[in-house]
Design an enzyme around this catalytic site. Structure first.
Site, PDB file in Angstrom:
ATOM      1  N   ASN A  39       0.836  -1.204   0.000  1.00 54.33           N
ATOM      2  CA  ASN A  39       0.000   0.000   0.000  1.00 54.33           C
ATOM      3  C   ASN A  39       0.866   1.248   0.000  1.00 54.33           C
ATOM      4  O   ASN A  39       2.095   1.170  -0.010  1.00 54.33           O
ATOM      5  CB  ASN A  39      -0.966  -0.021   1.193  1.00 54.33           C
ATOM      6  CG  ASN A  39      -0.215  -0.084   2.506  1.00 54.33           C
ATOM      7  OD1 ASN A  39       0.559   0.813   2.840  1.00 54.33           O
ATOM      8  ND2 ASN A  39      -0.426  -1.145   3.262  1.00 54.33           N
TER       9      ASN A  39
ATOM     10  N   ALA B 211       1.560   1.623  11.651  1.00 51.04           N
ATOM     11  CA  ALA B 211       1.756   0.891  10.393  1.00 51.04           C
ATOM     12  C   ALA B 211       0.447   0.689   9.650  1.00 51.04           C
ATOM     13  O   ALA B 211      -0.612   0.570  10.257  1.00 51.04           O
ATOM     14  CB  ALA B 211       2.391  -0.473  10.682  1.00 51.04           C
TER      15      ALA B 211
ATOM     16  N   LYS C  85       8.789 -17.648  -9.222  1.00 54.33           N
ATOM     17  CA  LYS C  85       8.078 -16.611  -9.958  1.00 54.33           C
ATOM     18  C   LYS C  85       6.944 -17.249 -10.778  1.00 54.33           C
ATOM     19  O   LYS C  85       7.178 -18.238 -11.470  1.00 54.33           O
ATOM     20  CB  LYS C  85       9.060 -15.890 -10.883  1.00 54.33           C
ATOM     21  CG  LYS C  85       8.463 -14.709 -11.586  1.00 54.33           C
ATOM     22  CD  LYS C  85       9.479 -14.015 -12.469  1.00 54.33           C
ATOM     23  CE  LYS C  85       8.811 -12.900 -13.241  1.00 54.33           C
ATOM     24  NZ  LYS C  85       9.610 -12.457 -14.380  1.00 54.33           N
TER      25      LYS C  85
ATOM     26  N   LYS D 146     -13.895   1.775  15.120  1.00 54.31           N
ATOM     27  CA  LYS D 146     -12.606   1.063  15.162  1.00 54.31           C
ATOM     28  C   LYS D 146     -12.055   1.027  16.583  1.00 54.31           C
ATOM     29  O   LYS D 146     -11.549   0.012  17.053  1.00 54.31           O
ATOM     30  CB  LYS D 146     -11.622   1.774  14.229  1.00 54.31           C
ATOM     31  CG  LYS D 146     -10.679   0.833  13.520  1.00 54.31           C
ATOM     32  CD  LYS D 146      -9.933   1.533  12.402  1.00 54.31           C
ATOM     33  CE  LYS D 146     -10.582   1.268  11.058  1.00 54.31           C
ATOM     34  NZ  LYS D 146      -9.819   1.843   9.939  1.00 54.31           N
TER      35      LYS D 146
HETATM   36  N1  CTP Z   1      -3.941  -2.956  12.290  1.00 50.56           N
HETATM   37  C1  CTP Z   1      -3.309  -4.057  12.824  1.00 50.56           C
HETATM   38  N2  CTP Z   1      -3.408  -5.274  12.201  1.00 50.56           N
HETATM   39  C2  CTP Z   1      -4.148  -5.415  11.080  1.00 50.56           C
HETATM   40  C3  CTP Z   1      -4.806  -4.289  10.526  1.00 50.56           C
HETATM   41  C4  CTP Z   1      -4.675  -3.074  11.168  1.00 50.56           C
HETATM   42  O1  CTP Z   1      -2.655  -3.940  13.851  1.00 50.56           O
HETATM   43  N3  CTP Z   1      -4.223  -6.597  10.499  1.00 50.56           N
HETATM   44  C5  CTP Z   1      -3.839  -1.674  13.006  1.00 50.56           C
HETATM   45  C6  CTP Z   1      -3.136  -0.586  12.243  1.00 50.56           C
HETATM   46  O2  CTP Z   1      -1.745  -0.578  12.537  1.00 50.56           O
HETATM   47  C7  CTP Z   1      -3.822   0.658  12.768  1.00 50.56           C
HETATM   48  C8  CTP Z   1      -5.238   0.189  13.048  1.00 50.56           C
HETATM   49  O3  CTP Z   1      -5.131  -1.217  13.210  1.00 50.56           O
HETATM   50  O4  CTP Z   1      -3.262   1.105  13.974  1.00 50.56           O
HETATM   51  C9  CTP Z   1      -6.272   0.514  12.025  1.00 50.56           C
HETATM   52  O5  CTP Z   1      -5.831   0.155  10.754  1.00 50.56           O
HETATM   53  P1  CTP Z   1      -6.760   0.444   9.494  1.00 50.56           P
HETATM   54  O6  CTP Z   1      -6.100  -0.123   8.277  1.00 50.56           O
HETATM   55  O7  CTP Z   1      -7.201   1.867   9.472  1.00 50.56           O
HETATM   56  O8  CTP Z   1      -8.051  -0.386   9.881  1.00 50.56           O
HETATM   57  P2  CTP Z   1      -8.513  -1.841   9.623  1.00 50.56           P
HETATM   58  O9  CTP Z   1      -8.545  -2.577  10.902  1.00 50.56           O
HETATM   59  O10 CTP Z   1      -7.716  -2.445   8.547  1.00 50.56           O
HETATM   60  O11 CTP Z   1     -10.030  -1.643   9.187  1.00 50.56           O
HETATM   61  P3  CTP Z   1     -10.625  -1.180   7.740  1.00 50.56           P
HETATM   62  O12 CTP Z   1      -9.776  -1.816   6.712  1.00 50.56           O
HETATM   63  O13 CTP Z   1     -12.001  -1.711   7.782  1.00 50.56           O
HETATM   64  O14 CTP Z   1     -10.605   0.323   7.712  1.00 50.56           O
END
Ligand code: CTP
Length: 401
Positions: free
Chosen positions: A207, A272, A286, A338
């Site tokens: 990403n 992260a 590959k 969240k």
């Molecule tokens: N995070 C985590 N482990 C994951 C996904 C997210 O620890 N597998 C943590 C990220 O580091 C961040 C928070 O959760 O601190 C929110 O991440 P975000 O990507 O905004 O949310 P998601 O839980 O992925 O939810 P969504 O994709 O539905 O927005």
């Protein structure tokens, strides 16, 4: 961070060309900066450009009545909260070690009672010479802090230690000497950057996270005296001064690294951008185009990654845990959901639909979303500023306990 008065001493090496950039970085952090040069430094960087970027007149001569009239060299030595010597040549280090004071820069360095930080830059053989190393040892024993030099290609054609650290790294080290050590004795765990989920031997799903926000947070924690573990995903950023870094790629690797550091950590900040899904079977070879017929579609099967933040929040104990939320719409409501789902102490929410903040850029506009329902909106700030605001909140939260 509080603004401070930084006196930049520039000596005569090729790295002096980095001085204007260093002044701009320090000014951007809010500091007042004055510059003084040795006569040799003037051959590498012009006093006029330093005057333009610092907005202050530049001092060069110990015996110039005009210059001394404006602020005399003792006044200058007393004015500084910190004297930063960048670049510091072998010659200037030798003069400092032996207390010479035959020009403006060496005289001010002898007269000041402010902390001193030196950023050496020179040819690798001059650096490794026992005379230079002995001088540095003398200076360190007197409490002079050093940053760098770093290894690399040198202007003289040699390879090795001798490059002055980047202005951003020098500025960070300077800031580290100016901030009260409010997190002394605590371990802080920070995650930063995006993860990369392997598809095959050469490809991955990743990403746009640059890691800048998380790195700024790690740097700020180190500045406040914490022992910092930075679990870094995919990023090309240099390690902040005084931070222990663990590099990982996938969400599963990040989980391992986080769990390993979690027990000893009092504060965890999860900046992260963890991938929510990973390919079910990553091929260790590959994937070849020939495996598919012409025009045939390919399906990549994904499976959910564990939610690291949720997992550690479930066994929070008396730790302070901060999560981030990247949202493209309904920012507050989504961040509140969240926060409730993950069970952390605070969510820092980003509106990723804004072009001027968030991914890849140096600034961020965030909201602090608290379990009480309270929402604090911060103005657009440099990521270093957001990091400082965040730790101000975390410290208050811990004090209230
Ligand atoms: N995070 C985590 N482990 C994951 C996904 C997210 O620890 N597998 C943590 C990220 O580091 C961040 C928070 O959760 O601190 C929110 O991440 P975000 O990507 O905004 O949310 P998601 O839980 O992925 O939810 P969504 O994709 O539905 O927005």
């Amino acid at each position: 961070m509080e603004p401070h008065r930084i006196l930049l001493a520039i000596s005569g090496g090729i790295a002096a060309y980095k001085a204007p950039e260093l002044v701009r970085t320090l000014k951007r952090d809010g500091h007042e900066v004055r510059c003084m040069l040795t006569p040799e430094a003037e051959r590498f960087v012009s006093p006029l450009s330093l005057q333009a970027v610092s907005g202050e007149s530049v001092r060069r001569d110990l015996f110039d009545p005009g210059e001394e009239g404006e602020i005399d060299h003792i006044g200058l030595a007393d004015w500084a909260d910190l004297v930063l010597v960048a670049p510091a040549t072998a010659n200037l280090l030798a003069k400092m070690a032996h207390g010479l004071a035959n020009d403006l820069v060496s005289a001010v360095l002898l007269a000041t009672r402010a902390p001193i930080l030196v950023a050496p830059a020179m040819n690798v053989n001059m650096w490794s010479h026992p005379a230079t190393q002995a001088n540095l040892e003398t200076l360190r024993a007197r409490g002079v802090a050093t940053i760098g030099p770093e290894a690399g290609e040198l202007a003289c054609g040699w390879e090795g230690l001798g490059r002055m650290s980047d202005p951003a790294v020098v500025a960070e080290a300077a800031a580290g000497l100016l901030v009260p050590s409010s997190l002394e004795g605590l371990r802080v765990l920070v995650t930063a950057g995006g993860t990369a989920e392997p598809i095959d031997a050469v490809r991955s799903l990743t990403n746009r996270s640059s890691g800048k926000m998380g790195f700024a947070i790690a740097a700020e924690a180190a500045r406040r005296g914490a022992r910092v573990t930075l679990v870094a995903g995919v990023t090309s950023l240099p390690t902040p001064h005084g931070v222990d870094r663990v590099d990982v790629r996938s969400a599963l690797e990040m989980r391992e690294a986080v769990l390993a550091a979690f027990e000893d950590s009092a504060i965890v900040v999860k900046a992260a951008a963890v991938a929510d899904f990973r390919p079910v079977d990553a091929s260790d070879r590959k994937i070849k185009k020939e495996q598919l017929a012409e025009g045939e579609r390919m399906t990549l099967e994904l499976v959910q990654n564990p939610d690291i933040l949720q997992e550690i929040s479930a066994r929070k104990g008396d730790r302070t845990i901060v999560g981030f939320a990247a949202e493209s719409h309904d920012v507050v409501a989504a961040a509140q959901r969240k926060l409730a789902r993950k069970g952390c102490d605070l969510i820092v929410a980003n509106d990723i639909s804004r072009a001027d903040a968030g991914f890849e850029v140096d600034e961020n506009a965030v909201l602090f979303v608290w379990p009480s329902g309270e929402v604090e909106e911060l103005p657009l700030l440099p990521k270093t500023g957001v990091a400082a605001q965040l730790f101000d909140r975390i410290e208050k939260l811990r004090e209230r306990r």
